[in-house]
Motif scaffolding. Sequence first.
Motif, mmCIF file in Angstrom:
data_model
loop_
_atom_site.group_PDB
_atom_site.id
_atom_site.type_symbol
_atom_site.label_atom_id
_atom_site.label_comp_id
_atom_site.label_asym_id
_atom_site.label_seq_id
_atom_site.Cartn_x
_atom_site.Cartn_y
_atom_site.Cartn_z
ATOM 1 N N SER A 33 -31.661 -23.204 -21.035
ATOM 2 C CA SER A 33 -31.778 -23.293 -22.488
ATOM 3 C C SER A 33 -33.212 -23.611 -22.888
ATOM 4 N N VAL A 34 -33.886 -24.450 -22.089
ATOM 5 C CA VAL A 34 -35.298 -24.735 -22.344
ATOM 6 C C VAL A 34 -36.118 -23.461 -22.167
ATOM 7 N N VAL A 35 -35.847 -22.712 -21.107
ATOM 8 C CA VAL A 35 -36.555 -21.453 -20.871
ATOM 9 C C VAL A 35 -36.320 -20.489 -22.040
ATOM 10 N N GLN A 36 -35.082 -20.393 -22.497
ATOM 11 C CA GLN A 36 -34.772 -19.496 -23.610
ATOM 12 C C GLN A 36 -35.507 -19.919 -24.873
ATOM 13 N N THR A 37 -35.562 -21.219 -25.132
ATOM 14 C CA THR A 37 -36.264 -21.709 -26.318
ATOM 15 C C THR A 37 -37.758 -21.431 -26.226
ATOM 16 N N LEU A 38 -38.346 -21.642 -25.034
ATOM 17 C CA LEU A 38 -39.756 -21.300 -24.849
ATOM 18 C C LEU A 38 -39.992 -19.817 -25.115
ATOM 19 N N HIS A 39 -39.100 -18.988 -24.620
ATOM 20 C CA HIS A 39 -39.225 -17.543 -24.833
ATOM 21 C C HIS A 39 -39.118 -17.208 -26.318
ATOM 22 N N GLU A 40 -38.178 -17.816 -27.004
ATOM 23 C CA GLU A 40 -38.007 -17.558 -28.439
ATOM 24 C C GLU A 40 -39.214 -18.019 -29.249
ATOM 25 N N ARG A 41 -39.893 -19.047 -28.764
ATOM 26 C CA ARG A 41 -41.094 -19.544 -29.438
ATOM 27 C C ARG A 41 -42.363 -18.801 -29.028
ATOM 28 N N GLY A 42 -42.249 -17.846 -28.113
ATOM 29 C CA GLY A 42 -43.413 -17.108 -27.649
ATOM 30 C C GLY A 42 -44.300 -17.886 -26.708
#
Length: 315
Positions: A153-162
Amino acid sequence: MCGVRTIDWADGAIEIIDQTRLPEACVTLRLTTVDELIDAIRRLAVRGAPALGVAGALGVALAGGDRALIARLRAARPTAVNLAWGVDRAAAHLDEGPEAVLAAALRVRDEDLAACAAMGERGADLLEGDRLRVMTVCNTGGLAAVERGTALSVVQTLHERGRLEEAYALETRPLLQGARLTTWELARMGAPHRLVVDSAGPYLVSRGGVDAVLIGADRVAANGDTANKIGSYALALAAERAGVPFVVVAPESTIDAATPTGDHIEIEDRGPEEVLTLRGVRLAPEGTRALNPAFDVTPHDLITAIVTEKRVIRP
């Protein structure tokens, strides 16, 4: 196309994504008895600490008040504390009737949805840097929870934030949860990623190729010692030597105040066949013996931070 949720309640039954069939096929199983659920848990059709907590709670709703069945469900896997926690949350309402039990189980599901989103935000806020290379082991995404997951979920959030340059997923022998499941989830979210053999992970960390290591947890002892998929300890040692943040991402339900230290965590040995064979193909000569500890324990002094849905703990 798989449904959004790994595990859910639908029309009097538990529905799960059968993780033993991924990535070749995405199959949904409908479980109508506790025995079916226990079988799914033991063969890892449903797995991951948060998902096991939800499975435990929903399983009590299936049990119809049969306390012997509930006790069997609670003991289906020993290392992850979430299974017993989820069972106990729902079982506390047995005297109030089946509707109260189901309502309690659905609260566990809904709390997991909120917790995973919160952990993703909190973990991404913790990490410094604009273009991060992160490494993870096993599977900690939505397949290990209801949606989104813990470390992934942290990885996904980082990805969503660019802010994600690349995610490195360790293959995770012997059952290849990283190769089969984590890469599947990373591809679905459109995140740049590469697969890494388990033994190469610590080397890449030591060479400066990783900005942070993110893992989940199956049980966090009172002193911060953390049990997670085998291979986590080696990554922690490499991260300590390289000065790389080693971050555990897990819900509050994974913290077990009744377990003083990691020495008191029961480590599940899943038997030799998972090591000696791979998807029905024998890898070692007949007569070869094997050890198969499914988890290891990372001492708290190797952990930079434990991120939950409520707080950041620095052991």
